[in-house]
Design an enzyme around this catalytic site. Structure first.
Site, PDB file in Angstrom:
ATOM      1  N   HIS A 356      36.272 -20.741  38.066  1.00  0.00           N
ATOM      2  CA  HIS A 356      36.427 -21.487  36.808  1.00  0.00           C
ATOM      3  C   HIS A 356      37.710 -21.174  36.076  1.00  0.00           C
ATOM      4  CE1 HIS A 356      32.218 -23.016  36.592  1.00  0.00           C
ATOM      5  NE2 HIS A 356      31.948 -21.904  37.231  1.00  0.00           N
ATOM      6  N   LYS A 535      36.061 -26.043  20.734  1.00  0.00           N
ATOM      7  CA  LYS A 535      36.057 -25.286  21.993  1.00  0.00           C
ATOM      8  C   LYS A 535      36.321 -23.833  21.637  1.00  0.00           C
ATOM      9  CE  LYS A 535      39.407 -28.079  23.422  1.00  0.00           C
ATOM     10  NZ  LYS A 535      39.012 -28.505  24.727  1.00  0.00           N
ATOM     11  N   ARG A 536      36.196 -22.930  22.617  1.00  0.00           N
ATOM     12  CA  ARG A 536      36.554 -21.547  22.357  1.00  0.00           C
ATOM     13  C   ARG A 536      37.990 -21.457  21.867  1.00  0.00           C
ATOM     14  NH1 ARG A 536      32.814 -17.271  23.487  1.00  0.00           N
ATOM     15  NH2 ARG A 536      34.635 -15.929  23.254  1.00  0.00           N
ATOM     16  N   LYS A 541      44.443 -22.995  24.896  1.00  0.00           N
ATOM     17  CA  LYS A 541      43.853 -24.249  24.412  1.00  0.00           C
ATOM     18  C   LYS A 541      44.654 -24.820  23.243  1.00  0.00           C
ATOM     19  CE  LYS A 541      39.176 -22.848  25.889  1.00  0.00           C
ATOM     20  NZ  LYS A 541      38.706 -23.862  26.855  1.00  0.00           N
ATOM     21  N   THR A 643      34.865 -29.745  29.850  1.00  0.00           N
ATOM     22  CA  THR A 643      33.709 -30.634  29.951  1.00  0.00           C
ATOM     23  C   THR A 643      33.498 -31.325  28.606  1.00  0.00           C
ATOM     24  OG1 THR A 643      32.380 -28.656  29.566  1.00  0.00           O
ATOM     25  CG2 THR A 643      32.434 -29.512  31.824  1.00  0.00           C
ATOM     26  N   LYS A 647      32.531 -35.355  27.398  1.00  0.00           N
ATOM     27  CA  LYS A 647      31.511 -35.751  26.410  1.00  0.00           C
ATOM     28  C   LYS A 647      32.119 -36.684  25.367  1.00  0.00           C
ATOM     29  CE  LYS A 647      29.442 -31.256  27.232  1.00  0.00           C
ATOM     30  NZ  LYS A 647      29.435 -29.844  26.821  1.00  0.00           N
TER      31      LYS A 647
HETATM   32  C1  F58 Z   1      35.351 -22.645  31.679  1.00  0.00           C
HETATM   33  N1  F58 Z   1      35.314 -21.223  31.762  1.00  0.00           N
HETATM   34  C2  F58 Z   1      36.743 -23.213  31.889  1.00  0.00           C
HETATM   35  N2  F58 Z   1      34.545 -19.169  31.112  1.00  0.00           N
HETATM   36  O1  F58 Z   1      37.640 -22.616  30.975  1.00  0.00           O
HETATM   37  C3  F58 Z   1      36.689 -24.713  31.679  1.00  0.00           C
HETATM   38  O2  F58 Z   1      37.933 -25.293  31.936  1.00  0.00           O
HETATM   39  C4  F58 Z   1      35.644 -25.322  32.595  1.00  0.00           C
HETATM   40  O3  F58 Z   1      35.444 -26.667  32.293  1.00  0.00           O
HETATM   41  C5  F58 Z   1      34.317 -24.598  32.455  1.00  0.00           C
HETATM   42  O4  F58 Z   1      34.486 -23.202  32.645  1.00  0.00           O
HETATM   43  C6  F58 Z   1      33.287 -25.087  33.451  1.00  0.00           C
HETATM   44  O5  F58 Z   1      33.826 -25.110  34.734  1.00  0.00           O
HETATM   45  C7  F58 Z   1      34.523 -20.512  30.945  1.00  0.00           C
HETATM   46  O6  F58 Z   1      33.806 -21.066  30.128  1.00  0.00           O
HETATM   47  C8  F58 Z   1      33.881 -18.266  30.367  1.00  0.00           C
HETATM   48  O7  F58 Z   1      33.291 -18.575  29.352  1.00  0.00           O
HETATM   49  C9  F58 Z   1      33.914 -16.848  30.854  1.00  0.00           C
HETATM   50  C10 F58 Z   1      32.608 -16.160  30.561  1.00  0.00           C
HETATM   51  C11 F58 Z   1      32.617 -14.709  30.993  1.00  0.00           C
HETATM   52  C12 F58 Z   1      33.754 -13.967  30.427  1.00  0.00           C
HETATM   53  C13 F58 Z   1      35.070 -14.661  30.703  1.00  0.00           C
HETATM   54  C14 F58 Z   1      35.068 -16.126  30.245  1.00  0.00           C
END
Ligand code: F58
Length: 800
Positions: A356, A535-536, A541, A643, A647
């Site tokens: 990811h 978003k985060r 970003k 994602t 949406k």
């Molecule tokens: C996200 N990753 C990607 N990681 O940033 C995003 O582009 C993608 O659409 C999504 O995954 C689904 O494929 C993400 O959300 C985390 O939250 C990790 C969780 C554990 C710690 C590091 C970040």
């Protein structure tokens, strides 16, 4: 195999069930029931129907000896489940009427449910969408995760700064889980390795019990339901009686407290080193419990362990559960006595891995001391796997065990039969960058599965006005076959239809405005463009690019207050990792800018900024249907997919975005003319970074950018502490790794194009509606079909 649609439930039947649960499950007479009682009683009444479909599905899978898909994820960001259940069972009208007959308001009762935030962001939410699609498609599957006592922290602001408080979703009653005290596994850590008579035995020093809690996840029309099985940590030996007898009560309770730490709290995506050991413990805890459970189920149905890959597909959601590779090899080799090579082959036949992120800091690796201390046998096995891989591929130059580290990305790659990226661009970049050597050695292994979102939650449930209009226009076939939204295209050419589309959006915006007035005390103009970035918080970003452009716009408005400006409400929401200082500074900056702009009598009616606290699934469900403009402005090459972007498009917002992640595919689907594109491509980004003083050059070339940055630097938004944001301005004008300065001019241009388009409602509405009509490909049903076919070799047990 034909699975019948569950019987229709009348309003009266549902009403009686609610009352029955109120009285006999919760011991409450209707006259004395509070909101939580009503919510629980309704949930139980709905849950009964879900359980029926769950039992039928499990029975079918058992009878057929079906291959099961196991989705291993440290995160499941499921949010609220009650509305999901009601919508998927087709019981919205009945539930609304039944509650009304009992003097209760449906929306109020639904809003009482806590939002289960067992995830950080996109990765966790994707896992939740996938579970729902797996059930909708009738594919036998389990989600395995951890039952965190505390999910992602709650965010509030004090003086504009992020404050974190523990999240306590389990304090309110939770309707959905079934405790499974019989599904209990003892998980070991640390200890010694013993080699006797050619056998290796691991004697862990410490043990913790993993206890299962099951939540049924029902698919569309209730035809199938799968299980989300979350593990909770309990002390194997909960009570130290000798210590108690000595009168040392604190010591007596310690084993319980220590064990529970493992499932106490979800790790926020953090940059700090602290607590790394606990994180690895959590990862192994999940993996070990899940594998024991998977093998127990396999052993009940089959006798030849060599058949495991025919019956078991295990998906690793990022590298967090990557220790599943060595653990499965250990079980097969050490415990079940298969030759090492064969154990590895069988494990690889079962395992596949989703990547990811390409951000180097997010690629997990563990120091061998830490890893070997906690999992001594797994460290040996990682070495054996690495050696075997090297022997089979002697041209290999990189090892997963270099620099006294265990590199989990490479380990996952080597132990998986398929490795996938989450958008077309991301998958290509995986091949070119982090996994270039492994891709050269195993060119068939990497595949793409572009992410998707479930249309049940992200259109049907969250946007009843638009989904009602769609169903009225083309029938309800789109809910299970989202590409049928294309059938809307002829209607979009009809001005009267477009007006109805617009009326739905406008009503959603009014709802959101009312909610913001009530919750935030800020009133906004619902006719303004709602420009949303949720978003985060992360530098890649580029929320700081958005706020800089907003500052520049404000400055221009003040230069010419009477010009024909497009009114904008700029909305932000998102959490910053507690240890990510720069991201927290951006939150504070946005809040400080909001305070100045919203109080400016000259521009306040044309430009407002709001940072909504505590972003979560529920807030997303409120904001997305009301958005006009979706901000997807990451530095190209950094956002794996996104994602949220899907949406928004699905709900009829236009995107302003870079060619990053799934934006590329969204633009291809909705049409370039219906997407505000700007900025550098991933390869431009690589080139631009090589240009000396690229940020300074960009600033010199764009006086607007220079002026906006000067306002940040000069304390315009922090008059009480003039140099509060000097470092932010220095960062953008200096190293500017994420190329905020270099993309600014183009971003400004695209934003003004969006302004101009918005001033022409007929054109805007048509474009927005085309976004909805052409986003059907981004259903997670399509994504899951791709995994079933290309990765899992799994099938559906539904036929219609
Ligand atoms: C996200 N990753 C990607 N990681 O940033 C995003 O582009 C993608 O659409 C999504 O995954 C689904 O494929 C993400 O959300 C985390 O939250 C990790 C969780 C554990 C710690 C590091 C970040």
């Amino acid at each position: 195999m034909n699975i019948a649609t569950p019987p229709q439930v009348s309003t009266n039947t549902l009403r009686d069930a609610i009352v029955r649960h109120l009285c006999y499950s919760f011991g409450r007479e209707p006259d004395f029931a509070g909101l939580e009682d009503w919510r629980m009683a309704l949930s139980y009444a709905i849950r009964d129907h879900i359980a029926d479909s769950w039992f039928r599905a499990a029975g079918t899978a058992r009878r057929e000896g079906a291959k099961r898909v196991y989705y291993l994820s440290m995160e499941f960001l499921i949010g609220r489940l009650l509305e999901d259940g009601i919508v998927n069972l087709g019981l919205v009208d009945q539930a609304r009427e039944a509650l009304a007959a009992l003097g209760q308001d449906y929306d109020t009762v639904l809003a009482d449910e806590p939002d289960a935030a067992l995830g950080n962001g996109g990765l966790g939410r994707l896992a939740a969408c996938f579970l729902e699609s797996l059930s909708t498609l009738g594919c036998p599957a389990y989600g395995y995760g951890i039952r965190y006592e505390h999910g992602l922290f709650r965010q509030s602001f004090q003086g504009g700064r992020q404050i974190e408080a523990p999240e306590t979703w389990l304090l309110q009653r939770h309707a959905w889980e079934f405790e499974r005290p019989e599904a209990l596994f003892r998980i070991g850590f640390g200890g010694e390795i013993e080699e006797t008579g050619g056998k290796v035995l691991w004697h862990p020093a410490e043990h913790v019990d993993a206890e299962a809690y099951d939540t049924p996840i029902v698919g569309w029309q209730g035809k199938w339901a799968n299980t989300l099985r979350l593990w909770s940590a309990k002390a194997s030996d909960p009570f130290d009686l000798p210590a108690f007898n000595r009168g040392d009560f604190a010591a007596a309770a310690q084993p319980e407290a220590l064990a529970r730490t493992i499932s106490r709290v979800l790790y926020p995506d953090d940059t700090t080193e602290q607590g790394r050991e606990l994180r690895l413990k959590q990862e192994f805890f999940l993996v070990a419990a899940a594998l024991r459970d998977i093998l127990a189920r396999f052993d009940k149905e089959h006798s030849d362990i060599r058949k495991l890959p025919e019956k078991v597909a295990i998906q690793l959601n990022d590298t967090h559960p990557a220790v599943a590779g060595p653990e499965l090899v250990r079980i097969l080799h050490d415990e079940r006595s298969l030759p090492f090579e064969e154990a590895m082959e069988i494990a690889r036949g079962c395992l596949s891995y989703t990547n990811h992120t390409l951000l180097p800091e997010a690629l997990e690796s563990w120091g061998e001391d830490l890893f070997g201390g906690l999992l001594p046998r797994h460290l040996q096995i990682a070495d054996l796997i690495d050696n075997a891989h090297y022997e089979a591929n002697p041209s290999r130059t990189q090892s997963m065990r270099a620099d006294h580290q265990v590199k989990m990305g490479q380990l996952s790659f080597v132990m998986a039969h398929k490795v996938n990226g989450v958008s077309a661009l991301h998958t290509e970049l995986m091949k070119e960058t982090v996994f270039s050597e492994l891709h050269r050695l195993h060119p068939e292994r990497i595949v793409n599965q572009t992410n998707g979102v479930t249309p049940r939650r992200w259109l049907l449930a969250c946007n009843p006005r638009l989904s009602g209009l769609i169903t009225e226009t083309i029938g309800d076939g789109w809910v299970a076959d989202l590409e049928r939204l294309r059938e809307l295209e002829p209607a979009i050419e009809d001005a009267a239809w477009r007006e109805r589309f617009d009326a739905a959006k406008r009503a959603n915006k009014v709802d959101l405005s009312n909610w913001m007035a009530a919750e935030q005390g800020v009133s906004v103009n619902p006719d303004a463009m709602f420009d949303v970035q949720i978003k985060r918080m992360h530098e890649y970003k580029r929320q700081h690019l958005n706020i800089l452009e907003t500052i520049a716009l404000w400055q221009e408005m003040k230069d010419a207050p009477n010009a024909d400006w497009t009114p904008r409400v700029v909305l932000f929401a998102g959490k910053a990792a507690p240890g990510y200082a720069f991201a927290k500074d951006i939150i504070r900056l946005i809040n400080d800018v909001a305070a100045v702009l919203n109080a400016d009598p000259e521009t306040g009616d044309k430009l407002q900024v709001l940072f909504l606290p505590n972003y979560n699934v529920t807030l997303a469900e409120r904001l997305i249907p009301a958005a006009d403009l979706s901000e997807q402005i990451s530095t190209a090459g950094k956002e794996a997919s996104g994602t949220g972007n899907m949406k928004f498009a699905l709900n009829g917002a236009m995107t302003i975005g870079t060619l990053d992640g799934a934006n590329v595919e969204i633009r291809e689907h909705v049409g370039a003319e219906n997407f505000f594109l700007f900025g550098m491509t991933a390869s431009d980004v690589t080139e631009r970074r090589k240009v000396e003083s690229h940020a300074a050059k960009a600033i010199e070339a764009d006086p607007r950018l220079a002026r906006a940055l000067q306002a940040v630097r000069g304390g315009t938004f922090s008059p009480d502490e003039v140099d509060r944001y000097t470092h932010v301005a220095d960062n953008i004008a200096g190293a500017d790794y994420f190329l905020v300065a270099s993309d600014f001019t183009e971003y400004w241009r695209a934003s003004r194009e969006a302004d101009a388009a918005f001033r022409d409602p007929a054109t805007w509405i048509r474009k927005a509606a085309l976004n909805t009509a052409r986003s059907g490909w981004f259903s997670s049903d399509r994504t899951i079909r791709g995994y079933m076919q290309d990765i899992w070799a799994a099938r559906s047990y539904l036929s219609d």
